[in-house]
Design a protein around this motif. Structure first.
Motif, PDB file in Angstrom:
ATOM      1  N   VAL A 152      22.425 -15.871  45.761  1.00 29.93           N
ATOM      2  CA  VAL A 152      22.449 -16.190  44.337  1.00 29.93           C
ATOM      3  C   VAL A 152      21.584 -17.417  44.048  1.00 29.93           C
ATOM      4  N   GLN A 173      17.075 -13.237  45.122  1.00 32.00           N
ATOM      5  CA  GLN A 173      18.070 -14.103  44.489  1.00 32.00           C
ATOM      6  C   GLN A 173      18.533 -13.479  43.177  1.00 32.00           C
ATOM      7  N   THR A 203      24.743 -13.101  40.658  1.00 25.81           N
ATOM      8  CA  THR A 203      26.097 -13.167  41.236  1.00 25.81           C
ATOM      9  C   THR A 203      26.090 -12.464  42.594  1.00 25.81           C
ATOM     10  N   TYR A 204      27.093 -12.815  43.397  1.00 25.91           N
ATOM     11  CA  TYR A 204      27.190 -12.195  44.722  1.00 25.91           C
ATOM     12  C   TYR A 204      27.590 -10.728  44.638  1.00 25.91           C
TER      13      TYR A 204
END
Ligand code: GLU
Length: 270
Positions: free
Chosen positions: A145, A166, A169-170
């Motif tokens: 992230v 990137q 959110t995960y």
């Protein structure tokens, strides 16, 4: 409670809501606004019913209680990794409890109370695959992230040659891991263990088991709010002392078989 950087607009909105509450005959209308994660099972999760559950939620609720706020006076606000400093700086929230690592770079913009937890960066991979050592990470396509220490550590510390996607959110990274567009999701093991243990993910993912960093989670407060920071430190110390901290660890990390480190010593004082 958020009056620090109230703009004219915010002040008038506040005045309106106070007036509305007064008309409704409500009692104590004061609320506290706390930033958490919404998509990290075990730490901060907003359920389909609109409830908030997780270790960070319990820490936040305990702190709020010590500051004089009942659970129904808490407004939880989503604070994605890349937005945390800005949210504190703008006064969007009173404080943030969201797997937020204390770093010198962040301390230029915000202050921290704590730490209240220690995690370690690791990789989440598809079940049956393996990453033998740190050097091998350079050959992988990773997802993390933007604005997290996890992404920064990959580039600056242990795998500068890895491809790094990137996202915001995960949980978005988890989709990429599942459909094969990335080889691994990298962030704190505390977060990864929560994803791996989710019912819909059973048997799909595993942690690589590499302790790639020490992440000391702090409670982020706006820069210069030392009184609030000290009150939060006192609350964390009490939560640990009374056993509520350990209970929360067992409740939220136990189901994921995550072996949490003991409560760290509080260092963020003057
Ligand atoms: N603890 C790390 C950080 O603060 C990773 C987890 C997160 O992004 O919240 O950046």
């Amino acid at each position: 409670m958020r009056l620090r950087k109230a703009s004219a607009l915010a002040a008038s909105v506040l005045a309106l809501s106070l007036a509305a509450t007064a008309c409704g005959g409500g009692g104590d209308d004061d609320t506290i606004s706390i930033g958490i994660k919404y998509d990290q099972p075990g730490l901060g999760l907003k359920t389909p019913d609109g409830d908030y559950v997780g270790f960070d939620v319990d820490v936040a609720t305990f702190i709020a209680g010590e500051l004089g706020y009942e659970p129904d006076q808490i407004d939880f606000v989503e604070s994605p990794s890349g937005d945390r400093e800005t949210m504190l700086d703008r006064g969007d929230v009173d404080f943030i409890v969201a797997s937020y690592s204390i770093t010198d770079e962040r301390k230029e913009q915000v202050d921290f109370a704590g730490p209240y937890f220690v995690a370690h960066q690791d990789l989440l991979i598809r079940d049956g695959e393996s990453v033998p050592n740190v050097e091998a990470i350079n050959d992988l396509t990773l997802c993390s992230v933007g604005g997290s220490t996890s992404a920064a550590n990959v580039q600056e510390e242990f795998a500068p040659d890895a491809q790094l996607e990137q996202l915001g959110t995960y949980s978005e990274c988890l989709t990429g891991l599942e459909n094969g567009t990335v080889d691994a999701l990298t962030t704190d093991d505390s977060i990864l263990a929560g994803y791996a243990a989710q019912e819909q993910n059973q048997g799909k993912f595993a942690l690589a088991g590499l302790e790639l960093s020490d992440e000391y989670y702090g409670v982020g407060v706006p820069k210069g709010e030392t009184e609030l920071r000290d009150d939060i430190n006192a609350a964390i110390a009490k939560m640990v002392e009374e056993g509520a901290w350990q209970d929360a660890v067992e409740e939220h990390f136990g189901p994921a078989n995550y072996d949490a480190e003991p409560a760290p010593e509080i260092t963020e004082t003057d």
